[in-house]
Write an enzyme that holds these catalytic residues in place. Structure first.
Site, short mmCIF file in Angstrom:
data_model
loop_
_atom_site.label_atom_id
_atom_site.label_comp_id
_atom_site.label_asym_id
_atom_site.label_seq_id
_atom_site.Cartn_x
_atom_site.Cartn_y
_atom_site.Cartn_z
N GLU A 178 -8.94 -5.32 8.42
CA GLU A 178 -7.83 -4.82 9.24
C GLU A 178 -8.34 -4.26 10.56
O GLU A 178 -7.65 -4.32 11.58
CB GLU A 178 -7.06 -3.75 8.48
CG GLU A 178 -5.80 -3.29 9.18
CD GLU A 178 -5.03 -2.27 8.36
OE1 GLU A 178 -3.91 -1.94 8.75
OE2 GLU A 178 -5.56 -1.82 7.33
N TYR A 231 0.81 -1.21 0.00
CA TYR A 231 0.00 0.00 0.00
C TYR A 231 0.85 1.27 0.00
O TYR A 231 0.87 2.04 -0.95
CB TYR A 231 -0.92 0.03 1.23
CG TYR A 231 -2.13 -0.88 1.18
CD1 TYR A 231 -2.52 -1.51 0.01
CD2 TYR A 231 -2.90 -1.09 2.32
CE1 TYR A 231 -3.63 -2.33 -0.04
CE2 TYR A 231 -4.02 -1.91 2.29
CZ TYR A 231 -4.39 -2.52 1.12
OH TYR A 231 -5.49 -3.33 1.09
#
Length: 692
Positions: free
Chosen positions: A554, A436
């Site tokens: 997450e 990311y």
């Protein structure tokens, strides 16, 4: 009578709100408020009959509505008096009147200890009776109020000093009954103060949306947004803790007093802080008495101050945890699953982690897979994360694949991808890393630049770019890679596509970096990396929903973070129990106050994580609840490490859980988006405009 349902309580709150709208419409009414009329209306509508049903939730709903308009109607005094007077072995005629409750303690200068004097009474000039309770147990006395002398000051309407007359009725009360009364009265004051602060906070939010300075709304300034977000976190945590205490009380749980004290302790600190934060946002607008804020300010600080007038013999939260051997109340969900997990996990040793995040114990992972624990729903995944995190067991990689990739692949993957990867995830055999963050795209993931373009030689893709802070990339078999496939997309997040790429693909290279915690993260470079279109997860330029689903997973990991902080708290308490006075000092010490604050914030973080998970299950969870849990947990981790060193001294700086927790704490405020960015998300979720 049957327990009141949530809808029953909501309907009751609506009724209370309607009564107040006619008699005490907002906090400005306090200047000359008809408290007697409100009291009569409350009696007529049954607000003081809730104790017989143990309907604490309804009573506190009335308290909350009163707090929002700055009305000091002593609802909880009536609740407590009703419960205690019902204990009389030979009841006299029913007592009609407006009853206040006061505690008496021998040898105390702080309390209303004299038989002929009761100080700091709320609504004393309109009350008719006072019920005095001896803290140590004994005879509770109901007496008429012969005179009420106003005590002008911060509180409006004024507090009073009462002169009681001879006994009307008595009832024997044991210390446990008095303690329950004290807990309820303290909780009532806390709820009213928090409700008043919440009302001011709401006014501040609306002000920040429309008040313009330097050509733009003040809510678009970063400092204002951050302050509003912090206030929202305090309020949300407080309301969740209060709801938990009510739930436990009405269920008859033995630990409800501790849950109530945790809620009260949180609010005692949070309500004034929220009130002041709202005043900062309102600025001069909220300083003058034409506005509600000054009157709510009086209500908040007066109520918080009076909490000390109802002491508990058990002491503060830290005293209870250290001296009684109690632990924090356990979450309400997943008890059966926790029992099964305990039977399995007790076989495996745990300890502070100091190495790579993906360094799992293969035997433990195999046992979890064989037991079906890597195929759980979201709520049960949180329970698993909590149990693994609390026990400090090495299964992070397997759990991360389950929570972060499993649901995303299930929802967005092709049939072939599901067949290839879901079995690996369920067996705990998918080692992956997140591709990311980039040098110019950390928390602002939508601005990523790693480019994936169509391969002119086939139907695949060529990827070029660089990712940074990729934890565990050196051990991963796959990278969950976010790329830009449309550089011209507007908004930018509309041009992102996700790929699941083998780490041994030619063109991928990495450089290791050791973090403060000892973890290895990597800078990963992608140069002419060719991948087939079958590596794409989701639609071309449709990667944002895929990422969002993975991020929702997450959030489940936060349950493990909260659990690790809970374990550190229990370790600190265990160290203090060896010699409480030597480690913490006597009751009332600064160290005990610090420990109480840590315990309350651990429980608040757990409550916010639970709320985030419930929101995720309902299809949301990333707008407010999850960022709030992330911010509170991150800040707590830093404070916890510092507090452990302060309380235990140099011993806590030696290798072990405390010094490792302190080193790791920095990751909690930067991983997955810095706390500053999370506060921005919270502010946007509350409707504040974006900063330029």
């Amino acid at each position: 009578m049957a327990t009141m349902t949530d809808s029953d309580v909501a309907a009751f709150a609506d009724s209370v709100r309607g009564v107040l709208a006619k008699l005490w419409p907002d906090a400005r009414t306090a200047a000359a408020g008809p408290i007697g009329e409100v009291w009569d209306a409350a009696v007529a509508h049954g607000w003081f009959e809730l104790a017989s049903e143990r309907a604490l939730g309804a009573a506190l709903a009335a308290v909350r509505e009163c707090g929002r308009v700055g009305c000091p109607l002593p609802v909880m005094d009536g609740y407590v008096a009703g419960a205690l007077l019902a204990r009389r072995a030979a009841p006299a005629a029913p007592v009609a009147g407006r009853i206040l409750v006061a505690l008496q303690q021998k040898g105390s200068d702080r309390l209303q200890q004299d038989y002929d004097r009761v100080r700091y009474a709320e609504a004393g000039t309109t009350a008719t009776h006072v019920l005095t309770l001896p803290v140590e147990g004994g005879t509770a006395r109901l007496r008429p109020i012969l005179a009420a002398t106003p005590m002008p000051g911060l509180a409006v309407p004024d507090w009073s000093e009462l002169a009681p007359g001879p006994d009307v009725s008595t009832v024997d009360v044991d210390p446990a009954a008095v303690d329950e009364a004290a807990v309820l009265l303290r909780l009532g004051l806390a709820v009213r103060a928090l409700a008043a602060a919440e009302r001011t906070h709401e006014l501040a939010i609306e002000h920040a949306k429309v008040r313009r300075q330097f050509g733009r709304p003040v809510g678009s300034f970063g400092a204002v947004a951050a302050r509003v977000a912090q206030c929202q976190i305090e309020l949300s945590a407080g309301n969740l803790l209060i709801a938990d205490a009510v739930r436990r009380f009405e269920a008859g749980a033995a630990d409800w007093p501790l849950a109530a004290e945790i809620a009260t302790r949180h609010t005692r600190v949070a309500a004034p802080r929220v009130q002041l934060g709202a005043h900062h946002t309102l600025a001069a607008t909220g300083y003058f008495e034409e506005h509600e804020a000054p009157w709510l300010f009086r209500r908040v600080h007066a109520d918080v101050t009076r909490i000390a007038e109802f002491p508990r013999t058990a002491g503060d939260v830290a005293d209870i945890l250290v001296e009684s051997g109690a632990g924090l109340p356990t979450p309400r969900a997943g008890n059966e699953l926790r029992t099964r997990l305990a039977q399995l996990l007790d076989r495996y040793p745990g300890g502070p982690r100091t190495g790579d995040a993906l360094d799992d114990d293969p035997e433990l992972v195999r046992a979890l897979a064989e037991g079906g624990y890597l195929e759980l729903g979201v709520a049960d995944q949180v329970v698993l994360q909590e149990e693994i995190g609390y026990r400090r067991l090495p299964a992070n990689a397997a759990l991360a694949a389950t929570t972060m990739l499993g649901n995303a692949i299930e929802r967005h993957g092709t049939a072939e991808q599901k067949a290839a990867f879901l079995p690996l995830i369920r067996r705990g055999q998918l080692r992956f890393c997140l591709g990311y963050s980039e040098p110019e795209a950390g928390s602002d993931l939508a601005s990523l630049r790693t480019l994936a373009r169509r391969d002119p030689a086939g139907d695949g893709w060529i990827i070029d770019g660089q990712k940074v802070w990729t934890t565990g990339a050196h051990l991963a078999n796959y990278v969950w890679l976010a790329t830009r496939t449309d550089p011209e997309a507007n908004p930018p997040h509309a041009g992102i596509t996700v790929f699941l790429v083998p780490m041994d693909t030619p063109g991928i290279s990495l450089v290791k970096h050791r973090a403060l915690s000892g973890e290895i993260s990597c800078t990963v470079t992608y140069q002419d990396v060719r991948v087939p279109d079958t590596a794409r997860v989701g639609a071309v330029n449709g990667g944002w929903p895929v990422i969002t689903d993975a991020l929702a997973g997450e959030r489940v990991v936060m349950g493990g973070i909260a659990a690790s902080l809970h374990r550190q708290l229990d370790d600190l308490i265990a160290a203090a129990r060896v010699d409480p006075v030597a480690v913490l000092g006597s009751p009332g010490s600064a160290a005990r106050e610090r420990l109480s604050g840590l315990a309350v914030r651990v429980q608040a973080t757990r409550a916010l994580v639970g709320a985030a998970v419930e929101a995720i299950e309902a299809g949301g969870g990333t707008r407010l609840e999850a960022p709030m849990a992330a911010v509170l947990g991150g800040e707590l981790a830093e404070d916890f490490g510092e507090a452990a060193l302060e309380i235990l001294g140099p011993a806590a700086a030696l290798s072990g859980a405390f010094e490792y927790g302190l080193r790791l704490s920095i990751m909690y405020v930067v991983g997955g988006g810095t706390n500053d960015v999370q506060c921005g998300l919270i502010a946007r979720g509350l409707g504040l405009p974006r900063s330029r």
